[in-house]
Write an enzyme that holds these catalytic residues in place. Sequence first.
Site, short mmCIF file in Angstrom:
data_model
loop_
_atom_site.label_atom_id
_atom_site.label_comp_id
_atom_site.label_asym_id
_atom_site.label_seq_id
_atom_site.Cartn_x
_atom_site.Cartn_y
_atom_site.Cartn_z
N ARG A 50 0.87 -1.17 0.00
CA ARG A 50 0.00 0.00 0.00
C ARG A 50 0.91 1.23 0.00
O ARG A 50 1.77 1.37 0.88
CB ARG A 50 -0.86 0.02 1.26
CG ARG A 50 -1.65 1.30 1.36
CD ARG A 50 -2.34 1.43 2.69
NE ARG A 50 -3.04 2.69 2.76
CZ ARG A 50 -3.55 3.18 3.87
NH1 ARG A 50 -3.46 2.51 4.99
NH2 ARG A 50 -4.19 4.33 3.87
N HIS A 72 -7.27 7.00 0.78
CA HIS A 72 -8.08 5.87 1.21
C HIS A 72 -8.71 5.15 0.02
O HIS A 72 -9.76 4.51 0.14
CB HIS A 72 -9.19 6.29 2.21
CG HIS A 72 -8.65 6.77 3.51
ND1 HIS A 72 -9.06 7.92 4.13
CD2 HIS A 72 -7.72 6.23 4.33
CE1 HIS A 72 -8.39 8.09 5.25
NE2 HIS A 72 -7.57 7.07 5.40
N GLU A 85 -8.43 -3.44 2.80
CA GLU A 85 -7.47 -2.84 1.86
C GLU A 85 -6.49 -3.88 1.34
O GLU A 85 -6.07 -3.82 0.17
CB GLU A 85 -6.72 -1.70 2.57
CG GLU A 85 -7.64 -0.51 2.84
CD GLU A 85 -7.13 0.41 3.94
OE1 GLU A 85 -6.65 -0.09 4.98
OE2 GLU A 85 -7.20 1.63 3.76
#
Length: 405
Positions: free
Chosen positions: A94, A182, A381
Amino acid sequence: MTKVCIALNAGSSSLKFQIFEADAANERSIVFRGLFERLGGPARFTVKGEDGKQLDETSWQDSDSFGHEKALLHLIAWLQAHKGDRELAAIGHRIVHGGAFYDGPVIIDDNVIANLESLTPLAPLHQPYNLEPVRIVRKRLPKIPQIACFDTSFHATQPEVATTFALPREIRERGVRRYGFHGLSYEYIASVLQEHDPALARGRVVVAHLGSGASLCALDHGRSIATTMGLSALDGIPMGTRCGSIDPGAVFFMIRELGLSADAAEKMLYTKAGLLGVSGLSNDMRVLREAAPTNPDARRAIDLFIYRIRREIGSLTAALGGLDGLIFTAGIGENDVATRAEVVNGLAWTGLQLDEGANTRRGPKISRGSGPSAWIIPTNEELVIARQMRRVIADKLQPAAAARA
Ligand code: AMP
């Protein structure tokens, strides 16, 4: 030999991971998942297996100065010992800021790292922690491909009017615009809306990602059309320690009249503002909820948080031209019954009606009546990192195999 991939989500004091089969039929079949928390302090490592049962737990003392590098090395060694005949094929990360460079996942090379390093001033609280594991893997496992998955890229669908600051062209041309964050979380929510309510998946939805970092996103047909965060992850609603939207004049005042340096002002806005700054007590909603009945500053911080969320929902509803659904996700959104109730009860003008029993029972649907619906959907995620990684592996790393399939 089965190939496995690691999805890494590195924060300032945590490192979450999921290890999954590269070409499993069921994308949700996780081989291992776990977390390092309190990195840099009394760190703790926990890992669960396929069936959700805890396989291991290790703790370190404050004095061990167990940080990100040690955590990643520990994870690699743990995996070596437990992987059986599985082979590590790739690692996905990420990465908070992809700037104007990337609107989708990318294989990491020297050029990508240089581009991502250049974005550090826009995400000083996140980008260095996201890039640290990338560097460690390149040093220790140089043959393993690494893939960057961005929080910004989901917002690439926004119209120009939603991303533009009212600034002169020469400033805008330097990349000074709204990006939004996000995105991995919003992409996950958009991808599962169909399972909850097919009509809503095609409708006008506001997603409230309320965690330590918090933002809201307007989805139209599952695509981002507006969001509360901007150039950096400071904008929008107040967060655990971040200020959210603030008049830029307030920053100049703090620098000129209160004597803060630009660096000190930035650090304060990222780490000492938000719920912590207003309450003077904590950045943790659980602590604030417990204190609020007798502590006016804790109550003030919560009230401001709720008020700002409601106002932003109004703004995003205007951008969407109406509201069909509201989704709560992340730590506070998924767990804090009172936050959901206070937000929804202040939005009766939209037609939203809270189902209190369902809200207490954690939904998933927490509204009643014929107006817009409200939902709790836990985010994932790491699953989106896994999906993006699988896509890149199929397209770029094994194009011949993909063509045969
Ligand atoms: P996240 O960044 O998504 O992990 O969210 C972290 C935040 O979620 C914490 O700072 C807490 O304020 C909040 N949180 C987690 N669990 C609860 C809970 N049971 N009730 C209220 N807030 C919670």
